[in-house]
Each structure stands twice: as C-alpha cells, then as structure tokens.
Motif scaffolding. Structure first.
Motif, short mmCIF file in Angstrom:
data_model
loop_
_atom_site.label_atom_id
_atom_site.label_comp_id
_atom_site.label_asym_id
_atom_site.label_seq_id
_atom_site.Cartn_x
_atom_site.Cartn_y
_atom_site.Cartn_z
N MET A 258 91.58 28.68 -18.94
CA MET A 258 91.63 30.11 -19.19
C MET A 258 90.79 30.76 -18.11
O MET A 258 89.66 30.33 -17.85
N THR A 259 91.34 31.79 -17.52
CA THR A 259 90.60 32.50 -16.48
C THR A 259 90.17 33.86 -17.01
O THR A 259 91.00 34.63 -17.50
N GLU A 260 88.89 34.12 -16.95
CA GLU A 260 88.36 35.44 -17.31
C GLU A 260 88.01 36.16 -16.02
O GLU A 260 87.64 35.54 -15.03
N PHE A 261 88.06 37.48 -16.10
CA PHE A 261 87.75 38.29 -14.92
C PHE A 261 86.53 39.15 -15.22
O PHE A 261 86.49 39.85 -16.24
N VAL A 262 85.55 39.07 -14.35
CA VAL A 262 84.30 39.79 -14.58
C VAL A 262 83.87 40.50 -13.31
O VAL A 262 84.29 40.16 -12.19
N ASP A 263 83.01 41.48 -13.50
CA ASP A 263 82.41 42.16 -12.36
C ASP A 263 81.43 41.18 -11.70
O ASP A 263 80.59 40.59 -12.38
N PRO A 264 81.51 40.99 -10.38
CA PRO A 264 80.66 40.00 -9.73
C PRO A 264 79.17 40.31 -9.84
O PRO A 264 78.35 39.42 -9.72
N GLU A 265 78.84 41.57 -10.04
CA GLU A 265 77.43 41.95 -10.11
C GLU A 265 76.88 41.85 -11.52
O GLU A 265 75.81 41.31 -11.75
N THR A 266 77.64 42.37 -12.47
CA THR A 266 77.13 42.45 -13.85
C THR A 266 77.61 41.30 -14.73
O THR A 266 77.05 41.06 -15.79
N LEU A 267 78.69 40.64 -14.30
CA LEU A 267 79.35 39.58 -15.07
C LEU A 267 79.93 40.09 -16.38
O LEU A 267 80.20 39.31 -17.30
N LEU A 268 80.15 41.40 -16.46
CA LEU A 268 80.80 41.97 -17.63
C LEU A 268 82.31 41.96 -17.40
O LEU A 268 82.77 42.02 -16.24
N PRO A 269 83.09 41.89 -18.49
CA PRO A 269 84.55 41.86 -18.34
C PRO A 269 85.05 43.03 -17.51
O PRO A 269 84.56 44.15 -17.64
N ALA A 270 86.01 42.75 -16.64
CA ALA A 270 86.58 43.77 -15.78
C ALA A 270 88.08 43.54 -15.67
O ALA A 270 88.58 42.46 -16.01
#
Lengths: 441, 283
Positions: A258-270
C-alpha cells in the motif's frame, strides 16, 4: 507493442478496490503477534493499540513513520520475519540515495515477482544489481540476459560495447543516464539500431533524458519501471496507453504494497494530484521476510489529475526523484533539481548539451555548513558568458548567481549558484557533496 | 619438451572422451570443431586420436564465425572470455549450460555445513546466476555482491553470518583485513578464490579453508589448488603439458567444450600433486 507477460498483469489488468482496512488490520496483527521478530512490538507496543487496529485510515495515519535508520540499527536476524530456512538471498539497497545501505532478506525466487520483460525482448543486457534473480524470469519469457557493470571509465564503456557487439541485444535495462552515455559507443559499433526496447530503472528519468533516449535510440519503446529495493522490487510500470505515448508515467501495483502519500516536510497525508508527495510503503502480505509498516521511501511522486482510462484504471504517477537528492533544500525553501535542469536546458543558445550539476555544502566563516549549487557547463559554440548564464537561471529560483557565499548572505539569498566550465575528469568529492544530474551527448 | 600426461588417461576417461567427440563432431549448433574432427571416428577415439589433432588456440575460438555453443542458446548462459575490462578488443563469448552447478561450492556447502554464502566478483563475469542457483539447490541463503563493495561484503558477513565467500584473492585480502579489525575473521569458514589460469597471483593467508580455482575463462574452472600454484585438474577436464604450454580437453558435454585448447606458457613442474603452470604475458 503487445504486452503479455508473466506478472505484468499488475499494471494492465483492472483492479478491484481492495478492502484496505481489512488488509492493514491483518498485517498489523501479524507483525505485532508473530514469534519470529519483536521488531514491531518494540516499536509500537507502548502505543497500546487495540487488537483490531486500525479502525480507520485516519487512525492508521497516526502510526509513526518507519525510517531506514530504524531498521539498520536492529540486528539483521532480529528483524527477519520468516525462519532462517526460508531466507534464500540477501540484497542490499543501491546506495544511490546516499543513505547507508540496508541489507534485506528475500525469500526464494518467485515469491517476489521479477522485473517484467516485454514480450518481444529476446536478448537483454542488464546494468542493474539483482539481475540474476530476473534472469530466470526472462528465460521463462524466452529471453537471454547478460549483465554488465555500470561503466566508470572509457575503458569500461568500450568493454560493454565489445560485449554488446558480440551479444547483439535488442533491449537494455538500466539507468537512463547510463543508456544515454552508451548510445554513441553503440552507434559507432553498429549495434544501436538493433536495440528496440529500453527498460529504465535505478534512477529517475527526467523529461530531458527521455527525449535524449528517444532521439539517440531512434524512438525505442521506453518502459519506465518504478521499484524499491527495500520491499518487493519493481512495483510500478506502464500500461499499454502509457507505452503508446512513450511516456515516463507508471501505474503503481497495489497487490503487495500500500502506498501512502505524505508531505515530505510534515509527513502529513497529502494529495499527489495536487502536489508532489513522498511515499510511505506498507506491506500487504504476511509472508515477507521484512514487512514494512509506513516505511518512508524518500521517493517523490505526483499523480495525474485524471484517471488513466486504460483497462486497468486508476491514476498514473510521475517520479520527481528523491526527497534527499533530487531536491536542494535550504533555509527558505526547496529547489526541485528537475526544474533546475529545465532552466539550464533553456539556455540552449549558449550552453551545450554536456553539463553536470553538483551540490556542495561548505563551511562558511561562522563555521555553519551552507549549500551551494555548481553547474559545470560546456559552451555551445565559441565562448560563453558564465555569469550571464548563472544570472538567467538564478532569477527563476530566487537564488544568488554569485561566486561567494558571503555575498549571497549579504543580499539575503541563501543559496548561491555558480556556473563553471565543464571538465570531465575524476573529481574528489568533498564529504558533503552530491551530484544532482549529469547530461552528456 | 616431451609430452607428459598429467594423470593416466584410463579406460573410463577414454570412454568419456569418445562421448565428447561424438557430441562435438557434426554438432548441429556449432561448427567450431567440424574440420578438426573430419575423418575421426568418435567411437574408437583414444588419447592417440587426441594427440593427433591440431590444438585449438584461444584465437581460433575468438575468430570463429558462428556460435561456440554446442547446445541451443535457450539452454545456455553466456560467459565472457576476458577477466579484465581493459581487454575489450579481445573479448568474445563462451558459455555454460543454464542448469550448470558450481561443483566446489556445492561440495563446500555440504562439507562445512555452510549457513550463508556470498559471491563478490566482477559482474561482467556473469557468475551470479550459477552461484544463486547452486545455493538455492543446497537451500543456503546467498548474496551476489559487487567486488567493489568491500565494506558491504564485510558488513554482510558481520550482520548475517556469511561463512562462505567466493571472490578474488585481492578482494579476499581486503575483506579479511576488515574482519580482522572487527575480530570476526573466523566467521568465514571457506574462501573460494578465483584466479586466471597461469597468472601468478599472491594468495593471501586466510583463516578457514581456502580453495583456489583456476579459470581458463571467467566461470570455467579447470582445476583447483590449495597454494595457488599446483593445479589439480578438475574431473571434467583432461589437462596435458604441451610444447610451449598446456592443453585442456573437456571430458563432459560442456556447452562450449574444449578439444585440446592450447594455453601458451611454461609448465614448471608436473607430478601427481599438481601442475605448476605460468601463462605467457602473466604479470
């Protein structure tokens, strides 16, 4: 181009939307209860998750992200989730990210799908690590494979060319920059015309490189693979529509990961349809020697705005390289290296097609390490005004086109850009240095 | 120089030789020996028959137009003729059957109860697949690393507990130095070192068992030695001193069989304990 392959169905066959929560519960329950390893119990046990965690994807998002150092710091067999008798080989990550390589266990060949080969490939030279595993897959598809080192010198290139001249490949598998480098050697040897299929892997292929490959190899079929050494290997590839338009885009397989996508800086979902995201990987099967739970890959992806429209359905993705090497991060922001290369390509009136970019960190007078980009260029014809080129590029990125860091600070530009003549000889790399990109005819 | 047999060519070996002659004469895939074996009756072939044949040189193989493979290509893996990257001009392709197993590796795994193995040689030598398949058949986990990755090899040995390493003497020396620094040099029970036939090579002192394989081409071992000097021929080949060198003849149906393949050099000594041979241009 007909695609009828062992395993390739991941990228071409319609996918039912899986019950992701159920699969996450299964994998999480497995890693927390297995007797084989305490790795994830030690990691998550204190968080007090219930037996049916997660109840929602929002809850899943709260799970701490796994970084490479978290794995490397644990003894190998303590983080192996299958009995020793089931481990058949070891791989190490390539090291191209600059991070400390990770040694990972793998099960017997066949548990992990080998890199796919297009039907019609009969003779392939692979420049990739781990080719020996895919060698068998290729034989299943009736292809013969030979392996070569990544050439590091003119002698190496001549060796590869001599081997290719004898072997007569119709396909190459390797790094885009390497395939560009070898094209003139192959052309001179009279074997370039036989090469019809390029499988790309090992590094992000820029649009500039893709155009170069199409030109140099006379419009081959370009098969851009997306893979991860830490997990299942190749898990991204093109469908027929992508191949037909010779695009670098790819679908992501959802069978094993499963691939999740996150902000590279905050690691929050994006949302990758809106912005470039870093990916987190989670294994979806319980038979993997090293199951990953929200593993931070460092890979940067962007999704298409619309679904592909192919039989498989779903979105396609574009790679923007790696968070730690394809972006230059400085105090006030980030420069995408690909954009830098495009800017350089925009100076075609004065800059030749032979160039490299390097990023250095140098200690300034106050002892703090600060970054500097150095572009090594060759003039197109006659002379070149290096300062002028530097200014034209720097303007686009709000950085300082000057030669000294001190002046950059004075002008409040925190990243200086220097343009210098290209000299192709071995460099001794400073400890805090990396090559951003390289382009040669 | 008077011809000497390295070991007596007994009846069993003569039988094997006849099978090889039958195999190569009029082979449907390769014509490399067709002219040489013209008029030869494989059924009655003997050492005298072999002696009467004109030796094949490496240059003969290189310049042969057409494949050297005596089996269908899909049953083979290609190997290369050169050990070094700076020999591009002289490179040609030899081969092995794709179900070939690594005999000394297989034997070492069983004899020493090996837990994990790694090969670290030039990737250009094409040996990863055979190594991997042999380890899988023995159910021993393995790794195919680059010979350039000396620190990673040492890390693998330390982290995983690799106890068999296949590499070159130079890499073995470098890896062992790191292991000694870490105090774990005894982890490796077996070192299999690959050297080029007839090329003088310093064999490092290593803890554990050391097997030196002498390869006429990378991947094609014609014998082994313990000291790197006195070659004991493999059971699959007949090696004979010749004027100006020695010759190698296959006693099995190899994918690329050798029929009196001549390697120029000097035979220093030849006895029951092995043959000491130095190729010309050995440095």
């Amino acid at each position: 181009m007909h695609i009828g392959l062992y395993w390739f169905r991941m990228f071409t066959v319609p996918v039912e939307s899986p019950d992701m929560l159920a699969r996450l519960r299964e994998i999480f329950s497995f890693v927390m209860s297995t007797e084989q390893s305490d790795f994830y119990r030690n990691r998550f046990g204190y968080l007090g998750f219930s037996n049916d965690f997660p109840h929602s994807l929002e809850e899943w998002n709260k799970l701490p992200v796994l970084e490479r150092n978290d794995i490397v710091s644990v003894p190998f067999w303590d983080r192996t989730f299958v009995p020793r008798s089931q481990v058949m080989c070891f791989r190490h990550t390539s090291g191209t990210s600059g991070r400390k390589p990770l040694i990972t266990p793998r099960r017997a060949f066949g548990d992990y799908a080998a890199a796919p080969t297009l039907a019609g490939v009969k003779r392939q030279i692979s420049f990739l690590y781990g080719w020996y595993i895919s060698e068998k897959a290729r034989r299943i598809n009736g292809a013969i494979v030979m392996n070569c080192y990544y050439p590091e010198s003119v002698e190496d290139c001549k060796y590869v060319t001599a081997l290719a001249k004898r072997f007569r490949p119709d396909s190459l598998l390797g790094y885009p920059s390497l395939l560009i480098l070898l094209a003139p050697y192959f052309k001179e040897a009279g074997i370039l015309k036989d090469i019809r299929i390029l499988e790309l892997n090992g590094e992000r292929c820029s649009e500039t490189q893709r155009e170069a490959l199409m030109r140099l190899y006379n419009n081959p079929t370009v098969f851009n693979q997306f893979s991860s050494s830490e997990s299942a290997g190749v898990y991204g590839g093109p469908c027929t529509k992508i191949l037909e338009r010779s695009s670098l885009d790819f679908h992501l397989s959802g069978e094993y990961l499963m691939t999740e996508f996150v902000d590279p800086e905050t690691l929050l979902p994006a949302d990758p349809r809106i912005e470039t995201c870093e990916t987190l990987q989670t294994s979806l099967t319980t038979d993997q020697p090293l199951p990953l739970i929200r593993y931070r890959t460092g890979d940067l992806l962007e999704a298409s705005k619309e679904e592909c429209g192919c039989e498989r359905g779903g979105y396609t993705f574009t790679s923007h390289g790696r968070a730690d090497s394809d972006r230059v991060k400085f105090l006030d922001g980030v420069i995408a290296v690909g954009k830098l290369e495009e800017a350089l390509a925009g100076c075609k009136d004065s800059v030749g097609i032979d160039y490299e970019a390097h990023y250095y960190e140098e200690a300034c007078e106050d002892g703090v390490l600060r970054g500097r980009i150095v572009l090594h260029v060759a003039p197109k014809d006659g002379g070149i005004d290096l300062m002028s080129v530097a200014h034209r590029i720097a303007e686009r990125f709000m950085i300082s086109a000057i030669l000294s860091y001190k002046e950059a600070v004075e002008h409040r530009f925190l990243l200086p850009l220097t343009v210098v003549p290209l000299k192709r000889k071995a460099r001794s790399f400073a400890p805090k240095h990396k090559r951003l990109f390289r382009h040669s005819p | 120089m008077e011809k000497q047999s390295l070991h007596s060519f007994d009846e069993a070996q003569e039988k094997r030789l006849r099978k090889v002659f039958t195999y190569v004469k009029d082979n449907p895939y390769s014509s490399v020996y067709r002219d040489r074996l013209h008029g030869v009756d494989p059924g009655t072939a003997s050492t005298e028959t072999l002696d009467a044949l004109r030796p094949v040189t490496i240059e003969d193989l290189r310049s042969h137009e057409g494949t050297l493979l005596h089996v269908p290509e899909e049953q083979a893996r290609y190997l290369v003729s050169e050990f070094d990257n700076d020999e591009a001009e002289s490179l040609f392709l030899v081969g092995e059957r794709n179900d070939e197993r690594w005999t000394s590796l297989d034997a070492s795994i069983r004899e020493h109860d090996i837990k994990a193995a790694v090969i670290a040689v030039s990737r250009n030598w094409q040996l990863g697949a055979r190594f991997y398949e042999t380890c899988r058949a023995c159910e021993v986990p393995c790794a195919v690393f680059s010979h350039r990755d000396v620190p990673y090899i040492a890390r693998l040995i330390e982290e995983v507990g690799v106890d068999l390493v296949i590499t070159t003497p130079e890499v073995a020396r470098a890896v062992n130095a790191i292991l000694v620094e870490k105090g774990i040099e005894r982890v490796v029970k077996v070192w299999i070192l690959i050297v080029e036939l007839g090329v003088r090579t310093d064999i490092p002192e290593l803890p554990g068992a050391t097997i030196v394989e002498h390869h006429v081409f990378p991947g094609i071992s014609v014998g082994t030695s313990a000291d790197g000097i006195h070659l004991v021929p493999s059971d699959e080949y007949f090696i004979q001193p010749e004027p100006g060198g020695l010759s190698v003849t296959s006693l099995e149906k190899h994918a690329v069989p050798f029929i009196r393949l001549f390697v120029a050099g000097s035979v220093r000594s030849s006895s029951g304990s092995g043959i000491s041979f130095e190729a010309h241009n050995s440095e």
